[in-house]
Design a protein around this motif. Structure first.
Motif, PDB file in Angstrom:
ATOM      1  N   SER A  16       0.822  -1.210   0.000  1.00 54.37           N
ATOM      2  CA  SER A  16       0.000   0.000   0.000  1.00 54.37           C
ATOM      3  C   SER A  16       0.856   1.260   0.000  1.00 54.37           C
ATOM      4  O   SER A  16       0.522   2.249  -0.654  1.00 54.37           O
ATOM      5  N   PHE A  17       1.987   1.218   0.713  1.00 52.45           N
ATOM      6  CA  PHE A  17       2.896   2.366   0.681  1.00 52.45           C
ATOM      7  C   PHE A  17       3.605   2.467  -0.668  1.00 52.45           C
ATOM      8  O   PHE A  17       3.929   3.558  -1.122  1.00 52.45           O
ATOM      9  N   GLY A  18       3.864   1.348  -1.296  1.00 52.19           N
ATOM     10  CA  GLY A  18       4.520   1.346  -2.600  1.00 52.19           C
ATOM     11  C   GLY A  18       3.643   1.866  -3.711  1.00 52.19           C
ATOM     12  O   GLY A  18       4.145   2.354  -4.731  1.00 52.19           O
ATOM     13  N   LEU A  19       2.337   1.770  -3.548  1.00 49.97           N
ATOM     14  CA  LEU A  19       1.435   2.274  -4.583  1.00 49.97           C
ATOM     15  C   LEU A  19       1.528   3.790  -4.740  1.00 49.97           C
ATOM     16  O   LEU A  19       1.308   4.312  -5.837  1.00 49.97           O
ATOM     17  N   ILE A  20       1.857   4.494  -3.680  1.00 54.54           N
ATOM     18  CA  ILE A  20       1.930   5.958  -3.748  1.00 54.54           C
ATOM     19  C   ILE A  20       2.997   6.424  -4.736  1.00 54.54           C
ATOM     20  O   ILE A  20       2.685   7.179  -5.658  1.00 54.54           O
ATOM     21  N   PRO A  21       4.265   5.992  -4.606  1.00 54.07           N
ATOM     22  CA  PRO A  21       5.250   6.439  -5.605  1.00 54.07           C
ATOM     23  C   PRO A  21       4.975   5.883  -6.999  1.00 54.07           C
ATOM     24  O   PRO A  21       5.311   6.523  -7.992  1.00 54.07           O
ATOM     25  N   ILE A  22       4.360   4.708  -7.083  1.00 56.96           N
ATOM     26  CA  ILE A  22       4.033   4.163  -8.395  1.00 56.96           C
ATOM     27  C   ILE A  22       3.012   5.056  -9.097  1.00 56.96           C
ATOM     28  O   ILE A  22       3.146   5.363 -10.288  1.00 56.96           O
ATOM     29  N   ILE A  23       2.003   5.507  -8.373  1.00 57.32           N
ATOM     30  CA  ILE A  23       1.000   6.397  -8.960  1.00 57.32           C
ATOM     31  C   ILE A  23       1.625   7.742  -9.315  1.00 57.32           C
ATOM     32  O   ILE A  23       1.335   8.306 -10.380  1.00 57.32           O
ATOM     33  N   ILE A  24       2.500   8.261  -8.468  1.00 54.43           N
ATOM     34  CA  ILE A  24       3.186   9.523  -8.769  1.00 54.43           C
ATOM     35  C   ILE A  24       4.024   9.368 -10.031  1.00 54.43           C
ATOM     36  O   ILE A  24       4.060  10.266 -10.880  1.00 54.43           O
ATOM     37  N   LEU A  25       4.688   8.229 -10.172  1.00 54.99           N
ATOM     38  CA  LEU A  25       5.472   7.959 -11.372  1.00 54.99           C
ATOM     39  C   LEU A  25       4.588   7.953 -12.620  1.00 54.99           C
ATOM     40  O   LEU A  25       4.956   8.509 -13.659  1.00 54.99           O
ATOM     41  N   GLY A  26       3.423   7.363 -12.514  1.00 58.47           N
ATOM     42  CA  GLY A  26       2.494   7.343 -13.644  1.00 58.47           C
ATOM     43  C   GLY A  26       1.976   8.716 -14.003  1.00 58.47           C
ATOM     44  O   GLY A  26       1.854   9.061 -15.179  1.00 58.47           O
ATOM     45  N   VAL A  27       1.660   9.521 -13.000  1.00 61.22           N
ATOM     46  CA  VAL A  27       1.193  10.893 -13.264  1.00 61.22           C
ATOM     47  C   VAL A  27       2.301  11.708 -13.917  1.00 61.22           C
ATOM     48  O   VAL A  27       2.057  12.462 -14.862  1.00 61.22           O
ATOM     49  N   PHE A  28       3.528  11.537 -13.447  1.00 61.57           N
ATOM     50  CA  PHE A  28       4.660  12.239 -14.044  1.00 61.57           C
ATOM     51  C   PHE A  28       4.856  11.814 -15.495  1.00 61.57           C
ATOM     52  O   PHE A  28       5.084  12.647 -16.378  1.00 61.57           O
ATOM     53  N   GLY A  29       4.749  10.529 -15.758  1.00 60.85           N
ATOM     54  CA  GLY A  29       4.874  10.031 -17.131  1.00 60.85           C
ATOM     55  C   GLY A  29       3.766  10.536 -18.022  1.00 60.85           C
ATOM     56  O   GLY A  29       3.987  10.872 -19.188  1.00 60.85           O
TER      57      GLY A  29
END
Length: 71
Positions: A16-29
């Motif tokens: 659940s904590f790992g999903l946060i940077p993954i989503i941020i990475l997707g928004v940045f992309g």
């Protein structure tokens, strides 16, 4: 409530904590137009979500019907 193994708790919490940077990475992309970054985010998100779901299912299958609630 069912008893949880430490392994399952770690999978659920870190996932659940790992999903946060993954989503941020997707928004940045998405914002920069880097499609490969959005695809990488989608693949990582699916892997993490599947891991969380499997950990929750393992946790609920351990001791069916056994509660640890007081009273």
């Amino acid at each position: 409530m069912v008893s949880a193994t430490p392994r399952d708790v770690v999978h659920i919490r870190l996932g659940s904590f790992g999903l946060i940077p993954i989503i941020i990475l997707g928004v940045f992309g998405f914002a920069t137009g880097a499609i490969w970054l959005v695809v990488a985010m989608a693949v990582l998100a699916v892997v993490v979500i599947v891991d969380i779901v499997l950990a929750v299912r393992r946790q609920s299958r351990n001791n069916p019907g056994m509660t640890t609630e007081a009273g």
